[in-house]
Structure formats: structure tokens, C-alpha cells
Design an enzyme around this catalytic site. Structure first.
Site, PDB file in Angstrom:
ATOM      1  N   ASN A 215       2.357  -2.331   8.675  1.00 42.14           N
ATOM      2  CA  ASN A 215       3.196  -3.449   8.256  1.00 42.14           C
ATOM      3  C   ASN A 215       4.693  -3.166   8.401  1.00 42.14           C
ATOM      4  OD1 ASN A 215       2.681  -1.615   6.003  1.00 42.14           O
ATOM      5  ND2 ASN A 215       3.804  -3.066   4.743  1.00 42.14           N
ATOM      6  N   HIS A 216       5.115  -1.925   8.281  1.00 42.70           N
ATOM      7  CA  HIS A 216       6.543  -1.621   8.441  1.00 42.70           C
ATOM      8  C   HIS A 216       6.990  -1.874   9.880  1.00 42.70           C
ATOM      9  CE1 HIS A 216       7.624   0.413   4.548  1.00 42.70           C
ATOM     10  NE2 HIS A 216       6.301   0.341   4.453  1.00 42.70           N
TER      11      HIS A 216
END
Length: 130
Positions: free
Chosen positions: A75-76
Site C-alpha cells: 500500500n505504501h
């Protein structure tokens, strides 16, 4: 051929190199190869939080160029991609560190980096839907 699966590096480049050494990988021309022909697989977040996110990502870029990259982003990475596309994202949870590294690059290198990250994520997305 076996695989070594490494997750959530989070910009900890030196620790990644230490781990690769511990696993028996040797650096050859900027890439890491194992004498038993093992392959590296990266899952999760390659960036944010640690001090050297761009170094981690540049290693992944080299692996992609050599067609030896197995990567499922987290997700980063998606958040940075959305930022680069101009979407509003919250600059927190380590993204501020990665952006500070990126902003220290000359403008041309910033553009190249943005393109390379986009290419890695598009390829990973294409593989996940194949």
C-alpha cells in the site's frame, strides 16, 4: 530453483543488503545472484519509514531491467504512485521520508524515477490480473 521471499523492506536498504548476504547472495554488476540459482521475491512495501527508500527502489529497477524482478507491491508504493499521478494523499506514515529523498534529486532524475516507479507498478498490476 528456489525462492527467497522478502516482505516489507520499508526503505531499509542496508538491512536488505545484510539479509541478502546472510542468505548467500553475491553482488554482480549491481544485481544479487545466488550460487544455487535461488530467486528473490519481494512482497509488500519497498519504501517509506527507513532512510534509503530510493536505494531499495533503484535495486528493484535494476532487477526489472534484467527481467529478474518478482514483486508484489504494498500500500505504501501504491500511495506514492497515486501522489505522482496528482491524487490527494496524506503525506504521513513514512511517505514524507521517501518524498524528501525524491525531492533532493535533480528535476530530471525526479521525472525518471517517477516513470520507473510507474512502470514497476503497472507491470505488477498486469501480472496480478493475468
Amino acid at each position: 530453483m528456489g525462492f527467497d521471499i522478502i516482505g516489507d523492506i520499508h526503505g531499509c536498504y542496508q538491512e536488505l543488503l545484510d539479509l541478502l548476504n546472510e542468505l548467500g547472495y553475491l553482488e554482480e554488476g549491481g544485481l544479487y545472484r545466488h550460487s544455487d540459482n535461488r530467486r528473490l521475491v519481494f512482497v509488500g512495501d519497498a519504501m517509506d519509514r527507513g532512510p534509503a527508500s530510493l536505494d531499495v527502489l533503484h535495486l528493484l529497477f535494476k532487477m526489472q531491467d534484467a527481467d529478474i524482478l518478482y514483486y508484489s507491491p504494498g500500500n505504501h508504493c501504491n500511495k506514492l504512485y497515486r501522489f505522482f499521478k496528482g491524487n490527494k494523499v496524506q503525506i504521513s506514515h513514512g511517505l514524507e521520508n521517501t518524498l524528501a529523498e525524491w525531492q533532493r534529486l535533480p528535476k530530471k532524475k525526479q521525472s525518471e524515477f517517477r516513470s520507473r516507479l510507474s512502470a514497476i507498478l503497472r507491470k505488477a498490476a498486469a501480472l496480478s490480473t493475468a
